[in-house]
Design a protein around this motif. Structure first.
Motif, PDB file in Angstrom:
ATOM      1  N   LEU A  21     -15.086   5.648   5.255  1.00 29.72           N
ATOM      2  CA  LEU A  21     -15.754   4.466   5.803  1.00 29.72           C
ATOM      3  C   LEU A  21     -15.630   3.293   4.836  1.00 29.72           C
ATOM      4  O   LEU A  21     -15.348   2.162   5.253  1.00 29.72           O
ATOM      5  CB  LEU A  21     -17.215   4.770   6.107  1.00 29.72           C
ATOM      6  CG  LEU A  21     -18.020   3.645   6.742  1.00 29.72           C
ATOM      7  CD1 LEU A  21     -17.418   3.254   8.080  1.00 29.72           C
ATOM      8  CD2 LEU A  21     -19.456   4.070   6.916  1.00 29.72           C
ATOM      9  N   SER A  22     -15.810   3.554   3.557  1.00 28.80           N
ATOM     10  CA  SER A  22     -15.678   2.490   2.549  1.00 28.80           C
ATOM     11  C   SER A  22     -14.258   1.934   2.531  1.00 28.80           C
ATOM     12  O   SER A  22     -14.053   0.716   2.483  1.00 28.80           O
ATOM     13  CB  SER A  22     -16.039   3.022   1.165  1.00 28.80           C
ATOM     14  OG  SER A  22     -17.370   3.434   1.133  1.00 28.80           O
ATOM     15  N   THR A  23     -13.282   2.813   2.567  1.00 28.87           N
ATOM     16  CA  THR A  23     -11.880   2.375   2.568  1.00 28.87           C
ATOM     17  C   THR A  23     -11.562   1.582   3.829  1.00 28.87           C
ATOM     18  O   THR A  23     -10.877   0.557   3.768  1.00 28.87           O
ATOM     19  CB  THR A  23     -10.953   3.600   2.464  1.00 28.87           C
ATOM     20  OG1 THR A  23     -11.306   4.344   1.298  1.00 28.87           O
ATOM     21  CG2 THR A  23      -9.508   3.190   2.380  1.00 28.87           C
ATOM     22  N   SER A  24     -12.068   2.037   4.960  1.00 32.96           N
ATOM     23  CA  SER A  24     -11.833   1.324   6.220  1.00 32.96           C
ATOM     24  C   SER A  24     -12.465  -0.058   6.201  1.00 32.96           C
ATOM     25  O   SER A  24     -11.893  -1.022   6.730  1.00 32.96           O
ATOM     26  CB  SER A  24     -12.392   2.127   7.394  1.00 32.96           C
ATOM     27  OG  SER A  24     -11.762   3.367   7.488  1.00 32.96           O
ATOM     28  N   MET A  25     -13.636  -0.172   5.592  1.00 33.61           N
ATOM     29  CA  MET A  25     -14.291  -1.484   5.490  1.00 33.61           C
ATOM     30  C   MET A  25     -13.443  -2.441   4.650  1.00 33.61           C
ATOM     31  O   MET A  25     -13.301  -3.610   4.998  1.00 33.61           O
ATOM     32  CB  MET A  25     -15.683  -1.336   4.884  1.00 33.61           C
ATOM     33  CG  MET A  25     -16.590  -0.470   5.684  1.00 33.61           C
ATOM     34  SD  MET A  25     -17.880  -1.216   6.610  1.00 33.61           S
ATOM     35  CE  MET A  25     -18.756  -2.251   5.592  1.00 33.61           C
ATOM     36  N   VAL A  26     -12.881  -1.940   3.566  1.00 31.38           N
ATOM     37  CA  VAL A  26     -12.023  -2.777   2.725  1.00 31.38           C
ATOM     38  C   VAL A  26     -10.791  -3.212   3.514  1.00 31.38           C
ATOM     39  O   VAL A  26     -10.397  -4.387   3.470  1.00 31.38           O
ATOM     40  CB  VAL A  26     -11.626  -2.035   1.429  1.00 31.38           C
ATOM     41  CG1 VAL A  26     -10.543  -2.776   0.680  1.00 31.38           C
ATOM     42  CG2 VAL A  26     -12.845  -1.839   0.545  1.00 31.38           C
ATOM     43  N   VAL A  27     -10.182  -2.291   4.248  1.00 27.52           N
ATOM     44  CA  VAL A  27      -9.011  -2.637   5.057  1.00 27.52           C
ATOM     45  C   VAL A  27      -9.370  -3.700   6.088  1.00 27.52           C
ATOM     46  O   VAL A  27      -8.624  -4.676   6.282  1.00 27.52           O
ATOM     47  CB  VAL A  27      -8.434  -1.375   5.742  1.00 27.52           C
ATOM     48  CG1 VAL A  27      -7.406  -1.733   6.798  1.00 27.52           C
ATOM     49  CG2 VAL A  27      -7.819  -0.446   4.704  1.00 27.52           C
ATOM     50  N   GLY A  28     -10.501  -3.550   6.754  1.00 20.78           N
ATOM     51  CA  GLY A  28     -10.930  -4.528   7.754  1.00 20.78           C
ATOM     52  C   GLY A  28     -11.205  -5.888   7.154  1.00 20.78           C
ATOM     53  O   GLY A  28     -10.806  -6.924   7.707  1.00 20.78           O
ATOM     54  N   LEU A  29     -11.895  -5.909   6.002  1.00 18.71           N
ATOM     55  CA  LEU A  29     -12.182  -7.189   5.346  1.00 18.71           C
ATOM     56  C   LEU A  29     -10.918  -7.888   4.883  1.00 18.71           C
ATOM     57  O   LEU A  29     -10.755  -9.101   5.071  1.00 18.71           O
ATOM     58  CB  LEU A  29     -13.126  -6.969   4.166  1.00 18.71           C
ATOM     59  CG  LEU A  29     -14.580  -6.672   4.514  1.00 18.71           C
ATOM     60  CD1 LEU A  29     -15.347  -6.256   3.269  1.00 18.71           C
ATOM     61  CD2 LEU A  29     -15.232  -7.870   5.165  1.00 18.71           C
ATOM     62  N   VAL A  30     -10.018  -7.142   4.275  1.00 15.86           N
ATOM     63  CA  VAL A  30      -8.768  -7.741   3.799  1.00 15.86           C
ATOM     64  C   VAL A  30      -7.941  -8.251   4.978  1.00 15.86           C
ATOM     65  O   VAL A  30      -7.376  -9.348   4.919  1.00 15.86           O
ATOM     66  CB  VAL A  30      -7.968  -6.729   2.954  1.00 15.86           C
ATOM     67  CG1 VAL A  30      -6.560  -7.215   2.687  1.00 15.86           C
ATOM     68  CG2 VAL A  30      -8.691  -6.462   1.640  1.00 15.86           C
ATOM     69  N   SER A  31      -7.892  -7.486   6.064  1.00 20.32           N
ATOM     70  CA  SER A  31      -7.143  -7.935   7.248  1.00 20.32           C
ATOM     71  C   SER A  31      -7.726  -9.219   7.815  1.00 20.32           C
ATOM     72  O   SER A  31      -6.989 -10.153   8.153  1.00 20.32           O
ATOM     73  CB  SER A  31      -7.168  -6.854   8.326  1.00 20.32           C
ATOM     74  OG  SER A  31      -6.554  -5.690   7.865  1.00 20.32           O
ATOM     75  N   GLY A  32      -9.047  -9.272   7.915  1.00 17.67           N
ATOM     76  CA  GLY A  32      -9.686 -10.488   8.418  1.00 17.67           C
ATOM     77  C   GLY A  32      -9.444 -11.681   7.518  1.00 17.67           C
ATOM     78  O   GLY A  32      -9.190 -12.788   7.993  1.00 17.67           O
ATOM     79  N   LEU A  33      -9.513 -11.464   6.209  1.00 18.08           N
ATOM     80  CA  LEU A  33      -9.254 -12.561   5.268  1.00 18.08           C
ATOM     81  C   LEU A  33      -7.817 -13.049   5.333  1.00 18.08           C
ATOM     82  O   LEU A  33      -7.556 -14.251   5.300  1.00 18.08           O
ATOM     83  CB  LEU A  33      -9.591 -12.123   3.843  1.00 18.08           C
ATOM     84  CG  LEU A  33     -11.073 -12.039   3.508  1.00 18.08           C
ATOM     85  CD1 LEU A  33     -11.270 -11.429   2.131  1.00 18.08           C
ATOM     86  CD2 LEU A  33     -11.716 -13.408   3.582  1.00 18.08           C
ATOM     87  N   VAL A  34      -6.887 -12.118   5.428  1.00 25.79           N
ATOM     88  CA  VAL A  34      -5.475 -12.515   5.526  1.00 25.79           C
ATOM     89  C   VAL A  34      -5.235 -13.313   6.800  1.00 25.79           C
ATOM     90  O   VAL A  34      -4.538 -14.343   6.776  1.00 25.79           O
ATOM     91  CB  VAL A  34      -4.556 -11.276   5.461  1.00 25.79           C
ATOM     92  CG1 VAL A  34      -3.134 -11.610   5.868  1.00 25.79           C
ATOM     93  CG2 VAL A  34      -4.586 -10.675   4.053  1.00 25.79           C
ATOM     94  N   LEU A  35      -5.808 -12.854   7.897  1.00 25.26           N
ATOM     95  CA  LEU A  35      -5.641 -13.600   9.150  1.00 25.26           C
ATOM     96  C   LEU A  35      -6.263 -14.991   9.052  1.00 25.26           C
ATOM     97  O   LEU A  35      -5.690 -15.972   9.537  1.00 25.26           O
ATOM     98  CB  LEU A  35      -6.261 -12.820  10.313  1.00 25.26           C
ATOM     99  CG  LEU A  35      -5.512 -11.555  10.740  1.00 25.26           C
ATOM    100  CD1 LEU A  35      -6.311 -10.791  11.783  1.00 25.26           C
ATOM    101  CD2 LEU A  35      -4.134 -11.894  11.268  1.00 25.26           C
TER     102      LEU A  35
END
Length: 72
Positions: A21-35
């Motif tokens: 869950l922690s790793t998925s949250m990081v992936v989601g945050l980074v994806s949103g920031l990149v977009l």
């Protein structure tokens, strides 16, 4: 006098899910920031990050389940 013996038990499944869950949250945050940095509208960037989070969590849970089945 009776002694109360307690055993320290580590629930590895809970630990694995929390880590995932922690790793998925990081992936989601980074994806949103990149977009967002690419200039995409904020709502779309948030939706993209949420989709990345859900996808990463789903794939991770599938991988954990597959690995656990192979171990048995």
């Amino acid at each position: 006098m009776a002694t109360n013996s307690t055993q320290n038990v580590c629930d590895h499944r809970t630990l694995e899910v929390c880590l995932l869950l922690s790793t998925s949250m990081v992936v989601g945050l980074v994806s949103g920031l990149v977009l967002a940095l690419l200039g995409i509208a904020p709502g779309v960037a948030v939706a993209g990050g949420a989709g990345a989070l859900a996808g990463a969590f789903g794939l991770g849970m599938s991988a954990l389940t597959y690995i656990k089945r192979q171990g048995n």
